[in-house]
Design a protein around this motif. Structure first.
Motif, mmCIF file in Angstrom:
data_model
loop_
_atom_site.group_PDB
_atom_site.id
_atom_site.type_symbol
_atom_site.label_atom_id
_atom_site.label_comp_id
_atom_site.label_asym_id
_atom_site.label_seq_id
_atom_site.Cartn_x
_atom_site.Cartn_y
_atom_site.Cartn_z
ATOM 1 N N HIS A 36 1.825 -5.488 1.326
ATOM 2 C CA HIS A 36 1.505 -3.968 1.747
ATOM 3 C C HIS A 36 2.785 -3.033 1.567
ATOM 4 O O HIS A 36 3.821 -3.628 2.123
ATOM 5 C CB HIS A 36 0.641 -3.844 3.233
ATOM 6 C CG HIS A 36 -0.324 -4.703 3.170
ATOM 7 N ND1 HIS A 36 -1.824 -4.239 2.722
ATOM 8 C CD2 HIS A 36 -0.484 -6.014 3.681
ATOM 9 C CE1 HIS A 36 -2.461 -5.387 3.043
ATOM 10 N NE2 HIS A 36 -1.942 -6.329 3.548
ATOM 11 N N THR A 40 4.666 1.350 1.299
ATOM 12 C CA THR A 40 4.415 2.591 1.156
ATOM 13 C C THR A 40 5.475 2.873 -0.109
ATOM 14 O O THR A 40 6.565 2.486 -0.118
ATOM 15 C CB THR A 40 4.585 3.506 2.558
ATOM 16 O OG1 THR A 40 5.672 2.993 2.942
ATOM 17 C CG2 THR A 40 3.452 3.068 3.402
ATOM 18 N N GLU A 41 4.945 3.948 -0.817
ATOM 19 C CA GLU A 41 5.814 4.386 -1.802
ATOM 20 C C GLU A 41 5.566 5.962 -1.870
ATOM 21 O O GLU A 41 4.673 6.510 -2.141
ATOM 22 C CB GLU A 41 5.306 3.884 -3.135
ATOM 23 C CG GLU A 41 6.312 4.201 -4.500
ATOM 24 C CD GLU A 41 5.820 3.559 -5.692
ATOM 25 O OE1 GLU A 41 6.865 3.297 -6.619
ATOM 26 O OE2 GLU A 41 4.798 2.990 -5.839
ATOM 27 N N ARG A 42 7.041 6.543 -1.414
ATOM 28 C CA ARG A 42 6.743 8.089 -1.265
ATOM 29 C C ARG A 42 5.947 8.415 -0.371
ATOM 30 O O ARG A 42 4.928 9.467 -0.757
ATOM 31 C CB ARG A 42 6.753 8.762 -2.560
ATOM 32 C CG ARG A 42 7.996 8.533 -3.560
ATOM 33 C CD ARG A 42 8.113 8.784 -5.025
ATOM 34 N NE ARG A 42 9.314 8.099 -5.624
ATOM 35 C CZ ARG A 42 9.943 7.135 -6.061
ATOM 36 N NH1 ARG A 42 9.007 6.252 -5.747
ATOM 37 N NH2 ARG A 42 10.818 6.999 -6.427
ATOM 38 N N GLY A 43 5.373 7.849 0.632
ATOM 39 C CA GLY A 43 4.587 8.073 1.618
ATOM 40 C C GLY A 43 3.101 7.951 1.439
ATOM 41 O O GLY A 43 2.468 7.704 2.202
ATOM 42 N N ARG A 44 2.842 6.876 0.259
ATOM 43 C CA ARG A 44 1.331 6.696 -0.184
ATOM 44 C C ARG A 44 1.402 5.053 0.004
ATOM 45 O O ARG A 44 2.025 4.141 -0.349
ATOM 46 C CB ARG A 44 0.997 7.041 -1.528
ATOM 47 C CG ARG A 44 0.875 8.458 -1.726
ATOM 48 C CD ARG A 44 0.444 8.622 -3.288
ATOM 49 N NE ARG A 44 0.145 9.978 -3.241
ATOM 50 C CZ ARG A 44 0.426 10.713 -4.676
ATOM 51 N NH1 ARG A 44 0.711 10.010 -5.607
ATOM 52 N NH2 ARG A 44 0.095 12.007 -4.752
ATOM 53 N N ALA A 45 0.328 4.501 0.799
ATOM 54 C CA ALA A 45 0.110 3.356 0.983
ATOM 55 C C ALA A 45 -0.476 2.607 -0.179
ATOM 56 O O ALA A 45 -1.276 3.228 -1.006
ATOM 57 C CB ALA A 45 -0.852 3.069 2.246
ATOM 58 N N GLY A 46 0.002 1.378 -0.520
ATOM 59 C CA GLY A 46 -0.691 0.580 -1.538
ATOM 60 C C GLY A 46 -0.321 -0.935 -1.164
ATOM 61 O O GLY A 46 0.013 -1.272 -0.043
#
Length: 138
Positions: free
Chosen positions: A106, A108-114
């Motif tokens: 898990h 976060t990339e630039r505030g987005r979860a992925g």
């Protein structure tokens, strides 16, 4: 009435990013420092995840099979690894020369979860477990 002075608590050791209930220095840190070798593909996979978290390029390259190893590892400055779930393993015992680990990492990339869902293949090379390649699952 007297007040007792509180003694400062010693700092807690940093938990290991791999998700096992141990301090980093006692868990993946030992592999990163070269004090021990990974006994199983799962242990190597967990240590590689921790190396991505800590951006330890030297360990990642050392633990990569020479036939598939890139010349360097690029770390995305906007990506933060947040947790690891090991979903399944195959083979990888002392009697095997190959093994797989299916996991979800898990981030976060630039505030987005992925999440990254991969089945990684590991092989023994010169007696050590190394990462060969992986298949990313959608």
């Amino acid at each position: 009435m007297s007040r007792r002075a509180r003694r400062p608590q010693p700092p807690r050791p940093a938990p290991c990013p791999c998700g096992l209930p141990a301090a980093y220095d006692d868990c993946c840190g030992r592999l990163h420092r070269g004090q021990v070798r990974a006994a199983t593909p799962e242990q190597l996979m967990r240590s590689r995840y921790s190396a991505f978290v800590r951006q330890d390029e030297a360990y990642l390259l050392r633990s990569w099979h020479p036939d598939t190893r890139p010349p360097r590892v690029d770390f995305d400055p906007g990506l933060r690894w947040r947790g690891l779930d090991v979903l399944a393993t195959t083979e990888g015992s002392a009697f095997h020369t190959t093994g797989t680990v299916e996991f979800r990492a898990h981030y976060t990339e630039r505030g987005r979860a992925g999440e990254l869902h991969e089945t990684s293949r590991f092989v023994r090379h010169d007696g050590d477990w190394v990462y060969l390649d992986g298949v990313i699952d959608s």
